[in-house]
Write an enzyme that holds these catalytic residues in place. Structure first.
Site, PDB file in Angstrom:
ATOM      1  N   CYS A  60       0.112   3.266  10.320  1.00 62.11           N
ATOM      2  CA  CYS A  60       0.988   3.531   9.176  1.00 62.11           C
ATOM      3  C   CYS A  60       0.672   2.590   8.005  1.00 62.11           C
ATOM      4  CB  CYS A  60       2.444   3.361   9.634  1.00 62.11           C
ATOM      5  SG  CYS A  60       3.653   3.379   8.301  1.00 62.11           S
ATOM      6  N   CYS A  63       3.651   0.739   6.530  1.00 62.52           N
ATOM      7  CA  CYS A  63       4.087  -0.311   7.457  1.00 62.52           C
ATOM      8  C   CYS A  63       3.283  -1.583   7.227  1.00 62.52           C
ATOM      9  CB  CYS A  63       3.923   0.128   8.909  1.00 62.52           C
ATOM     10  SG  CYS A  63       4.931   1.548   9.357  1.00 62.52           S
TER      11      CYS A  63
END
Length: 135
Positions: A60, A63
């Site tokens: 991600c 993230c």
């Protein structure tokens, strides 16, 4: 991969360390720590002070962008807050329980209850404001 969470737990069990002392050993390690499903209840739901959990995935991109901010929160609020990271691809039990469906996803727990959910990227000031309101 042998996580340090499990290695600390294994060391404590091997050495016969009482459960009450295990938390202190774990907390002394660093500002933000990885967490396994097996340890979630003890370190998050039964924690004595509020806990911020960063649910993330290694694939991600957002993230990865949020990670330094989570690290900052771990250092900045170290006296009033515990901060943990949970990899959603490896640890799925609590991802399902708290309906984590988008990433990055921060959850603030207090007294075993989820008080605040934040999904997506946010700025340092926004996170600070939300944490200050909750703490």
């Amino acid at each position: 991969m042998y996580s340090f969470v499990n290695s600390i737990g294994f060391e404590c069990l091997r050495e016969g360390v009482p459960k009450s002392e295990r938390r202190a050993r774990f907390s002394a390690m660093e500002a933000v720590r990885s967490l396994k499903d097996a340890d979630f209840e003890e370190f998050v739901l039964k924690a004595e002070k509020p806990v911020l959990v960063d649910f993330y995935a290694t694939w991600c991109g957002p993230c990865k962008l949020l990670s330094p901010l989570v690290d900052w929160a771990g250092r900045e609020y170290k006296d009033s807050l515990e901060v943990y990271k949970v990899n959603i691809d490896e640890e799925t039990e609590y991802v399902k329980m708290f309906n984590i469906s988008a990433l990055p996803h921060l959850v603030l727990f207090d007294n075993g209850k989820d008080k605040m959910h934040v999904t997506g990227l946010l700025k340092k000031g926004e996170l600070a404001k939300q944490l200050e309101e909750q703490l």
